[in-house]
Design a protein around this motif. Sequence first.
Motif, PDB file in Angstrom:
ATOM      1  N   THR A 142      57.546  57.303  63.098  1.00  0.00           N
ATOM      2  CA  THR A 142      57.591  58.711  62.676  1.00  0.00           C
ATOM      3  C   THR A 142      57.959  58.817  61.204  1.00  0.00           C
ATOM      4  O   THR A 142      57.308  59.544  60.443  1.00  0.00           O
ATOM      5  CB  THR A 142      58.604  59.504  63.508  1.00  0.00           C
ATOM      6  OG1 THR A 142      59.907  58.883  63.401  1.00  0.00           O
ATOM      7  CG2 THR A 142      58.188  59.555  64.971  1.00  0.00           C
ATOM      8  N   HIS A 143      58.983  58.089  60.800  1.00  0.00           N
ATOM      9  CA  HIS A 143      59.397  58.111  59.403  1.00  0.00           C
ATOM     10  C   HIS A 143      60.238  56.879  59.087  1.00  0.00           C
ATOM     11  O   HIS A 143      60.675  56.165  60.001  1.00  0.00           O
ATOM     12  CB  HIS A 143      60.181  59.391  59.066  1.00  0.00           C
ATOM     13  CG  HIS A 143      61.466  59.555  59.817  1.00  0.00           C
ATOM     14  ND1 HIS A 143      61.528  59.865  61.161  1.00  0.00           N
ATOM     15  CD2 HIS A 143      62.766  59.466  59.411  1.00  0.00           C
ATOM     16  CE1 HIS A 143      62.781  59.968  61.553  1.00  0.00           C
ATOM     17  NE2 HIS A 143      63.553  59.723  60.496  1.00  0.00           N
ATOM     18  N   GLU A 145      63.492  55.622  56.566  1.00  0.00           N
ATOM     19  CA  GLU A 145      64.633  56.205  55.841  1.00  0.00           C
ATOM     20  C   GLU A 145      65.365  55.147  55.022  1.00  0.00           C
ATOM     21  O   GLU A 145      65.603  54.025  55.491  1.00  0.00           O
ATOM     22  CB  GLU A 145      65.585  56.813  56.868  1.00  0.00           C
ATOM     23  CG  GLU A 145      66.859  57.394  56.307  1.00  0.00           C
ATOM     24  CD  GLU A 145      67.805  57.877  57.394  1.00  0.00           C
ATOM     25  OE1 GLU A 145      68.859  58.439  57.049  1.00  0.00           O
ATOM     26  OE2 GLU A 145      67.495  57.674  58.590  1.00  0.00           O
ATOM     27  N   HIS A 154      61.919  54.450  61.997  1.00  0.00           N
ATOM     28  CA  HIS A 154      62.185  55.307  63.148  1.00  0.00           C
ATOM     29  C   HIS A 154      60.933  55.471  64.007  1.00  0.00           C
ATOM     30  O   HIS A 154      59.839  55.741  63.480  1.00  0.00           O
ATOM     31  CB  HIS A 154      62.629  56.696  62.688  1.00  0.00           C
ATOM     32  CG  HIS A 154      63.955  56.728  62.003  1.00  0.00           C
ATOM     33  ND1 HIS A 154      65.125  57.114  62.642  1.00  0.00           N
ATOM     34  CD2 HIS A 154      64.318  56.417  60.730  1.00  0.00           C
ATOM     35  CE1 HIS A 154      66.137  57.054  61.789  1.00  0.00           C
ATOM     36  NE2 HIS A 154      65.662  56.628  60.616  1.00  0.00           N
ATOM     37  N   HIS A 182      60.543  62.115  49.563  1.00  0.00           N
ATOM     38  CA  HIS A 182      61.922  62.234  49.088  1.00  0.00           C
ATOM     39  C   HIS A 182      62.356  60.840  48.658  1.00  0.00           C
ATOM     40  O   HIS A 182      61.775  59.841  49.104  1.00  0.00           O
ATOM     41  CB  HIS A 182      62.806  62.754  50.232  1.00  0.00           C
ATOM     42  CG  HIS A 182      64.193  63.144  49.839  1.00  0.00           C
ATOM     43  ND1 HIS A 182      65.199  62.218  49.682  1.00  0.00           N
ATOM     44  CD2 HIS A 182      64.746  64.359  49.592  1.00  0.00           C
ATOM     45  CE1 HIS A 182      66.318  62.855  49.352  1.00  0.00           C
ATOM     46  NE2 HIS A 182      66.073  64.148  49.286  1.00  0.00           N
ATOM     47  N   TYR A 185      63.071  59.185  51.924  1.00  0.00           N
ATOM     48  CA  TYR A 185      62.207  59.265  53.100  1.00  0.00           C
ATOM     49  C   TYR A 185      60.727  58.997  52.800  1.00  0.00           C
ATOM     50  O   TYR A 185      60.178  59.479  51.803  1.00  0.00           O
ATOM     51  CB  TYR A 185      62.289  60.652  53.742  1.00  0.00           C
ATOM     52  CG  TYR A 185      63.634  60.998  54.321  1.00  0.00           C
ATOM     53  CD1 TYR A 185      64.071  60.440  55.520  1.00  0.00           C
ATOM     54  CD2 TYR A 185      64.488  61.881  53.652  1.00  0.00           C
ATOM     55  CE1 TYR A 185      65.317  60.755  56.041  1.00  0.00           C
ATOM     56  CE2 TYR A 185      65.728  62.200  54.171  1.00  0.00           C
ATOM     57  CZ  TYR A 185      66.140  61.639  55.362  1.00  0.00           C
ATOM     58  OH  TYR A 185      67.370  61.956  55.870  1.00  0.00           O
ATOM     59  N   ILE A 187      57.248  59.428  55.287  1.00  0.00           N
ATOM     60  CA  ILE A 187      56.876  59.966  56.597  1.00  0.00           C
ATOM     61  C   ILE A 187      55.480  59.502  57.009  1.00  0.00           C
ATOM     62  O   ILE A 187      54.652  59.144  56.162  1.00  0.00           O
ATOM     63  CB  ILE A 187      56.957  61.518  56.616  1.00  0.00           C
ATOM     64  CG1 ILE A 187      56.080  62.132  55.511  1.00  0.00           C
ATOM     65  CG2 ILE A 187      58.401  61.974  56.479  1.00  0.00           C
ATOM     66  CD1 ILE A 187      54.701  62.491  55.919  1.00  0.00           C
ATOM     67  N   GLU A 199      61.815  71.600  54.135  1.00  0.00           N
ATOM     68  CA  GLU A 199      61.930  70.607  55.195  1.00  0.00           C
ATOM     69  C   GLU A 199      60.600  70.439  55.927  1.00  0.00           C
ATOM     70  O   GLU A 199      59.959  71.420  56.306  1.00  0.00           O
ATOM     71  CB  GLU A 199      63.004  71.005  56.210  1.00  0.00           C
ATOM     72  CG  GLU A 199      64.425  70.875  55.695  1.00  0.00           C
ATOM     73  CD  GLU A 199      65.452  71.197  56.767  1.00  0.00           C
ATOM     74  OE1 GLU A 199      66.522  70.584  56.753  1.00  0.00           O
ATOM     75  OE2 GLU A 199      65.164  72.065  57.618  1.00  0.00           O
ATOM     76  N   ILE A 205      62.048  66.693  64.582  1.00  0.00           N
ATOM     77  CA  ILE A 205      62.732  65.990  63.492  1.00  0.00           C
ATOM     78  C   ILE A 205      62.525  66.762  62.194  1.00  0.00           C
ATOM     79  O   ILE A 205      61.413  67.197  61.885  1.00  0.00           O
ATOM     80  CB  ILE A 205      62.174  64.559  63.336  1.00  0.00           C
ATOM     81  CG1 ILE A 205      62.347  63.772  64.642  1.00  0.00           C
ATOM     82  CG2 ILE A 205      62.871  63.836  62.182  1.00  0.00           C
ATOM     83  CD1 ILE A 205      61.610  62.434  64.633  1.00  0.00           C
ATOM     84  N   LYS A 206      63.592  66.934  61.430  1.00  0.00           N
ATOM     85  CA  LYS A 206      63.518  67.619  60.138  1.00  0.00           C
ATOM     86  C   LYS A 206      63.755  66.617  59.009  1.00  0.00           C
ATOM     87  O   LYS A 206      64.750  65.893  59.022  1.00  0.00           O
ATOM     88  CB  LYS A 206      64.556  68.747  60.069  1.00  0.00           C
ATOM     89  CG  LYS A 206      64.321  69.864  61.071  1.00  0.00           C
ATOM     90  CD  LYS A 206      65.375  70.956  60.949  1.00  0.00           C
ATOM     91  CE  LYS A 206      65.132  72.072  61.952  1.00  0.00           C
ATOM     92  NZ  LYS A 206      66.154  73.146  61.843  1.00  0.00           N
ATOM     93  N   ILE A 207      62.833  66.591  58.053  1.00  0.00           N
ATOM     94  CA  ILE A 207      62.903  65.656  56.931  1.00  0.00           C
ATOM     95  C   ILE A 207      62.918  66.454  55.632  1.00  0.00           C
ATOM     96  O   ILE A 207      62.019  67.268  55.390  1.00  0.00           O
ATOM     97  CB  ILE A 207      61.709  64.686  56.922  1.00  0.00           C
ATOM     98  CG1 ILE A 207      61.647  63.875  58.220  1.00  0.00           C
ATOM     99  CG2 ILE A 207      61.754  63.778  55.701  1.00  0.00           C
ATOM    100  CD1 ILE A 207      62.770  62.893  58.391  1.00  0.00           C
TER     101      ILE A 207
END
Length: 222
Positions: A142-143, A145, A154, A182, A185, A187, A199, A205-207
């Motif tokens: 998903t992402h 980090e 993740h 970011h 991050y 994604i 976001e 999920i919030k990124i």
Amino acid sequence: MLKCLIIDDEELARTLLKTYANKIDFIEVVGTYENPVEALSIIKNKDIDLVFLDIQMPDLKGTVLASILPEKCRVIFTTAYAEYALEGFELNAVDYLLKPITFERFLNAVTKLQSNTSTNSDATLTIKSGYDLHKLKLNDITHIESDSEYVKFHTATKRIMSYQTLKSLEKTLDASIFMRVHRSYIINKTKVTGLKGRELLLSDIKIAVSDSYYEAVKKELF
């Protein structure tokens, strides 16, 4: 499975590269060669996908050999001489590994090759975490980090930590699937379901999206 050759006039270098390659489940070492001329017939007859190639060798320089290889055959240069880097990349090499080569650096190089050549839904990414290797489907991530000198991959069911930086990892990932949003991050673009303020929503999920990436995110994803 990528069929590969290792060509280096130093026995220790050949042994090390073969040891590293044998740890990667999508690489098959077809042979190792001290003399690049002897390897030419194998490359033509065995349908080789990848060559780990030293540059400064007797009889034939690695850069000369690389220039006459079939288009399908990709090259990762392995050398002790940094001054050949520009020449190597001008030949469209996958990567340029400077000796002494660590397994982490080797893994980054072959993962880059895998990411660039695998575009179907079953494409995978091999991740080194401590002494372990994990293989994740790209579609399951998903992402990613940043966490100090580590990154966390993740998925919906797990998190895997790997010792590398987000900046170095970004260079190896398939840009058609992953996007930096970011400083902390990256994604998976296929997982994005919405944008709320600053976001990104990946289902529940919030990124965070930083100001420097916001316009690019809107343009590419929406």
